[in-house]
Design a protein around this motif. Structure first.
Motif, mmCIF file in Angstrom:
data_model
loop_
_atom_site.group_PDB
_atom_site.id
_atom_site.type_symbol
_atom_site.label_atom_id
_atom_site.label_comp_id
_atom_site.label_asym_id
_atom_site.label_seq_id
_atom_site.Cartn_x
_atom_site.Cartn_y
_atom_site.Cartn_z
ATOM 1 N N GLU A 114 0.832 -1.209 0.000
ATOM 2 C CA GLU A 114 0.000 0.000 0.000
ATOM 3 C C GLU A 114 0.868 1.261 0.000
ATOM 4 O O GLU A 114 0.592 2.208 -0.731
ATOM 5 N N LYS A 115 1.932 1.276 0.812
ATOM 6 C CA LYS A 115 2.833 2.445 0.836
ATOM 7 C C LYS A 115 3.530 2.627 -0.512
ATOM 8 O O LYS A 115 3.664 3.750 -0.996
ATOM 9 N N GLU A 116 3.944 1.530 -1.104
ATOM 10 C CA GLU A 116 4.635 1.608 -2.400
ATOM 11 C C GLU A 116 3.695 2.079 -3.506
ATOM 12 O O GLU A 116 4.107 2.824 -4.386
ATOM 13 N N LYS A 117 2.443 1.640 -3.470
ATOM 14 C CA LYS A 117 1.490 2.088 -4.485
ATOM 15 C C LYS A 117 1.272 3.602 -4.385
ATOM 16 O O LYS A 117 1.160 4.285 -5.401
ATOM 17 N N SER A 125 0.741 5.820 -12.960
ATOM 18 C CA SER A 125 -0.458 6.443 -13.533
ATOM 19 C C SER A 125 -0.290 6.825 -14.999
ATOM 20 O O SER A 125 -1.282 7.074 -15.676
ATOM 21 N N ASP A 126 0.925 6.893 -15.489
ATOM 22 C CA ASP A 126 1.127 7.288 -16.884
ATOM 23 C C ASP A 126 2.185 6.391 -17.516
ATOM 24 O O ASP A 126 3.378 6.693 -17.510
ATOM 25 N N ILE A 127 1.724 5.275 -18.039
ATOM 26 C CA ILE A 127 2.611 4.342 -18.719
ATOM 27 C C ILE A 127 2.140 4.280 -20.169
ATOM 28 O O ILE A 127 1.109 3.680 -20.470
ATOM 29 N N SER A 131 -2.958 3.967 -17.478
ATOM 30 C CA SER A 131 -2.780 3.904 -16.032
ATOM 31 C C SER A 131 -3.035 2.468 -15.575
ATOM 32 O O SER A 131 -3.990 1.840 -16.026
ATOM 33 N N LEU A 132 -2.170 1.959 -14.709
ATOM 34 C CA LEU A 132 -2.374 0.607 -14.183
ATOM 35 C C LEU A 132 -3.487 0.624 -13.142
ATOM 36 O O LEU A 132 -3.607 1.563 -12.359
ATOM 37 N N ASP A 133 -4.303 -0.446 -13.146
ATOM 38 C CA ASP A 133 -5.347 -0.539 -12.120
ATOM 39 C C ASP A 133 -4.714 -1.063 -10.816
ATOM 40 O O ASP A 133 -3.518 -1.350 -10.761
ATOM 41 N N ASP A 134 -5.534 -1.188 -9.782
ATOM 42 C CA ASP A 134 -5.021 -1.553 -8.452
ATOM 43 C C ASP A 134 -4.342 -2.922 -8.453
ATOM 44 O O ASP A 134 -3.274 -3.086 -7.855
ATOM 45 N N GLN A 135 -4.928 -3.910 -9.102
ATOM 46 C CA GLN A 135 -4.328 -5.245 -9.150
ATOM 47 C C GLN A 135 -2.990 -5.219 -9.889
ATOM 48 O O GLN A 135 -2.026 -5.861 -9.469
#
Length: 166
Positions: A114-117, A125-127, A131-135
């Motif tokens: 969670e801290k790393e996310k 968020s910008d790849i 944007s990558l989702d939570d999983q």
């Protein structure tokens, strides 16, 4: 004759009680003599665990840590402490933590992820405009040696793996 048997039984019980008391006092003296060593060992265990918990703890790291402390846990589990002993309480807490090591590692890893996310939010968020989702973020920031990613076509598996490697 019956009187002699009763006398022998009584004498045997008295001897048994004295031996039990003597052994108990010996065990208490042994624990008292090694109390500083025991408490130092417990401090070392918690310091090593905190050091591991500062990052993602892989299955291999968890296994190695568990094996490194197994002999100490087994030894402390067999000690007979006096009731209401501060050392007994600390050893009991250590044994509970050690026996629930997998659960403790899981909690630490979830907090780390969670801290790393949050820390990597801008990067994830910008790849390439996506944007990558939570999983997907969880897979990228976890540092497990092996990860299984199951997803349908076009869901971003390759993107996740590229960013995990990067």
């Amino acid at each position: 004759m019956e009187y002699r048997i009763e006398l022998l039984i009584t004498v045997a019980l008295i001897i048994f009680v004295f031996i039990k008391i003597f052994r108990s006092k010996q065990a208490a003296a042994h624990i008292k003599a090694h109390e500083v060593e025991i408490l130092g060992s417990l401090n070392k265990y918690y310091a090593e665990f905190r050091e591991l918990a500062a990052t993602f703890i892989s299955h291999e790291q968890e296994t190695l840590f568990s094996l490194a402390w197994k002999e100490t846990a087994d030894q402390y589990a067999s000690l007979a402490f006096r009731k209401n002993s501060e050392t007994k309480d600390k050893v009991s807490k250590f044994l509970a933590h050690y026996n629930n090591l997998h659960s403790n590692v899981k909690v630490c890893n979830e907090a780390f992820i969670e801290k790393e996310k949050i820390r990597c939010d801008a990067l994830l968020s910008d790849i390439d405009g996506k944007s990558l989702d939570d999983q997907q973020r969880t897979v990228v920031v976890s540092d497990e040696d092996h990860s299984l990613v199951l997803a349908g076509a076009g869901s971003g598996k390759t993107t996740v793996l590229i960013h995990r490697v990067a």
